[in-house]
Design a protein around this motif. Sequence first.
Motif, mmCIF file in Angstrom:
data_model
loop_
_atom_site.group_PDB
_atom_site.id
_atom_site.type_symbol
_atom_site.label_atom_id
_atom_site.label_comp_id
_atom_site.label_asym_id
_atom_site.label_seq_id
_atom_site.Cartn_x
_atom_site.Cartn_y
_atom_site.Cartn_z
ATOM 1 N N GLN A 145 -0.339 -46.555 53.938
ATOM 2 C CA GLN A 145 0.123 -47.777 53.291
ATOM 3 C C GLN A 145 0.847 -47.446 51.982
ATOM 4 N N LEU A 146 2.066 -47.933 51.835
ATOM 5 C CA LEU A 146 2.783 -47.755 50.577
ATOM 6 C C LEU A 146 2.278 -48.738 49.529
ATOM 7 N N PHE A 147 1.963 -49.958 49.963
ATOM 8 C CA PHE A 147 1.486 -51.005 49.078
ATOM 9 C C PHE A 147 0.217 -51.579 49.689
ATOM 10 N N GLY A 148 -0.808 -51.728 48.904
ATOM 11 C CA GLY A 148 -2.022 -52.356 49.379
ATOM 12 C C GLY A 148 -2.931 -51.400 50.118
ATOM 13 N N GLY A 149 -4.089 -51.935 50.501
ATOM 14 C CA GLY A 149 -5.046 -51.120 51.215
ATOM 15 C C GLY A 149 -6.119 -51.952 51.886
ATOM 16 N N ASP A 168 -16.322 -58.434 56.654
ATOM 17 C CA ASP A 168 -14.941 -58.874 56.854
ATOM 18 C C ASP A 168 -14.015 -57.745 56.407
ATOM 19 N N VAL A 169 -13.044 -57.402 57.233
ATOM 20 C CA VAL A 169 -12.047 -56.402 56.855
ATOM 21 C C VAL A 169 -10.995 -57.110 56.012
ATOM 22 N N CYS A 170 -10.696 -56.539 54.849
ATOM 23 C CA CYS A 170 -9.719 -57.114 53.912
ATOM 24 C C CYS A 170 -8.501 -56.205 53.817
ATOM 25 N N PHE A 171 -7.369 -56.810 53.533
ATOM 26 C CA PHE A 171 -6.188 -56.058 53.123
ATOM 27 C C PHE A 171 -5.709 -56.695 51.835
ATOM 28 N N ASP A 172 -5.666 -55.905 50.760
ATOM 29 C CA ASP A 172 -5.283 -56.387 49.437
ATOM 30 C C ASP A 172 -4.029 -55.700 48.945
ATOM 31 N N TYR A 173 -3.209 -56.489 48.281
ATOM 32 C CA TYR A 173 -1.992 -56.012 47.623
ATOM 33 C C TYR A 173 -2.005 -56.693 46.257
ATOM 34 N N ALA A 213 10.128 -63.357 42.223
ATOM 35 C CA ALA A 213 10.203 -64.045 43.511
ATOM 36 C C ALA A 213 10.297 -63.032 44.653
ATOM 37 N N GLU A 214 11.088 -61.987 44.461
ATOM 38 C CA GLU A 214 11.238 -60.955 45.485
ATOM 39 C C GLU A 214 9.918 -60.240 45.730
ATOM 40 N N ALA A 215 9.150 -59.975 44.673
ATOM 41 C CA ALA A 215 7.856 -59.296 44.809
ATOM 42 C C ALA A 215 6.856 -60.171 45.559
ATOM 43 N N VAL A 216 6.856 -61.469 45.302
ATOM 44 C CA VAL A 216 5.963 -62.385 46.022
ATOM 45 C C VAL A 216 6.311 -62.388 47.504
ATOM 46 N N HIS A 217 7.595 -62.522 47.809
ATOM 47 C CA HIS A 217 8.053 -62.517 49.205
ATOM 48 C C HIS A 217 7.653 -61.214 49.900
ATOM 49 N N LEU A 218 7.891 -60.081 49.259
ATOM 50 C CA LEU A 218 7.540 -58.781 49.823
ATOM 51 C C LEU A 218 6.035 -58.664 50.032
ATOM 52 N N ALA A 219 5.244 -59.108 49.065
ATOM 53 C CA ALA A 219 3.790 -59.016 49.179
ATOM 54 C C ALA A 219 3.280 -59.819 50.372
ATOM 55 N N VAL A 220 3.769 -61.038 50.550
ATOM 56 C CA VAL A 220 3.349 -61.865 51.687
ATOM 57 C C VAL A 220 3.722 -61.175 52.995
ATOM 58 N N GLU A 221 4.920 -60.647 53.048
ATOM 59 C CA GLU A 221 5.401 -59.965 54.252
ATOM 60 C C GLU A 221 4.575 -58.712 54.567
ATOM 61 N N VAL A 222 4.328 -57.888 53.550
ATOM 62 C CA VAL A 222 3.563 -56.645 53.742
ATOM 63 C C VAL A 222 2.139 -56.952 54.194
ATOM 64 N N VAL A 223 1.491 -57.910 53.547
ATOM 65 C CA VAL A 223 0.109 -58.246 53.883
ATOM 66 C C VAL A 223 0.040 -58.821 55.300
ATOM 67 N N ALA A 224 0.953 -59.711 55.644
ATOM 68 C CA ALA A 224 0.958 -60.287 56.996
ATOM 69 C C ALA A 224 1.179 -59.206 58.049
ATOM 70 N N ARG A 225 2.128 -58.330 57.808
ATOM 71 C CA ARG A 225 2.446 -57.279 58.781
ATOM 72 C C ARG A 225 1.273 -56.327 58.966
ATOM 73 N N ALA A 226 0.714 -55.845 57.861
ATOM 74 C CA ALA A 226 -0.416 -54.910 57.954
ATOM 75 C C ALA A 226 -1.617 -55.572 58.627
ATOM 76 N N SER A 227 -1.843 -56.829 58.310
ATOM 77 C CA SER A 227 -2.995 -57.530 58.859
ATOM 78 C C SER A 227 -2.874 -57.760 60.353
ATOM 79 N N THR A 228 -1.718 -58.208 60.800
ATOM 80 C CA THR A 228 -1.565 -58.499 62.222
ATOM 81 C C THR A 228 -1.393 -57.224 63.048
ATOM 82 N N MET A 229 -0.874 -56.177 62.444
ATOM 83 C CA MET A 229 -0.628 -54.934 63.167
ATOM 84 C C MET A 229 -1.931 -54.273 63.638
#
Length: 170
Positions: A89-93, A101-106, A115-131
Amino acid sequence: MADDSTEETLLDRMMTLVRTTLDEEYGPEGYQQWGERAFMRVEGGAVIFLVGSPMGADALLNVRCYPVRDVERPDADLGEYLARLNADQLFGGFSIDEDSDVCFDYSMLGSAVTAEAVHLAVEVVARASTMYAQEIISHWGGVTSLDKLRQELDLQQRAPAGRPDDGTLN
């Protein structure tokens, strides 16, 4: 060290930026606000929480998802698996909490939130979580955060009249 009013001001500015970004990216129906400093969004099967907290002279934005809730067989193998995932993981863990409960935090400092960082964080967390959710469930049991949310909402709707409801989702 800044005084409390400075911390509140930075935290309030950060949370306003988060709200504005969520409005612009997803529209007002694309998320729920919980209190003054928390938002929830469902993104591709992941239930994502964005929570602001004071942190010294700065603030902290934590973007969290629970890819798997109620793990049935939490063990050392799961901990080792999550540690291996974290190495990629580049961001979060990933982690596992006291409720199994398994957590993924960023997390990011409020002074660095854009705004770009918020968008990226939501995207990264969603992707890692669903993957990784289905793989974790197939080996260690549990349910996705979206399925857990649906179960809890269904229970609330079926609750008998007169039963106090504190509005929490555990």
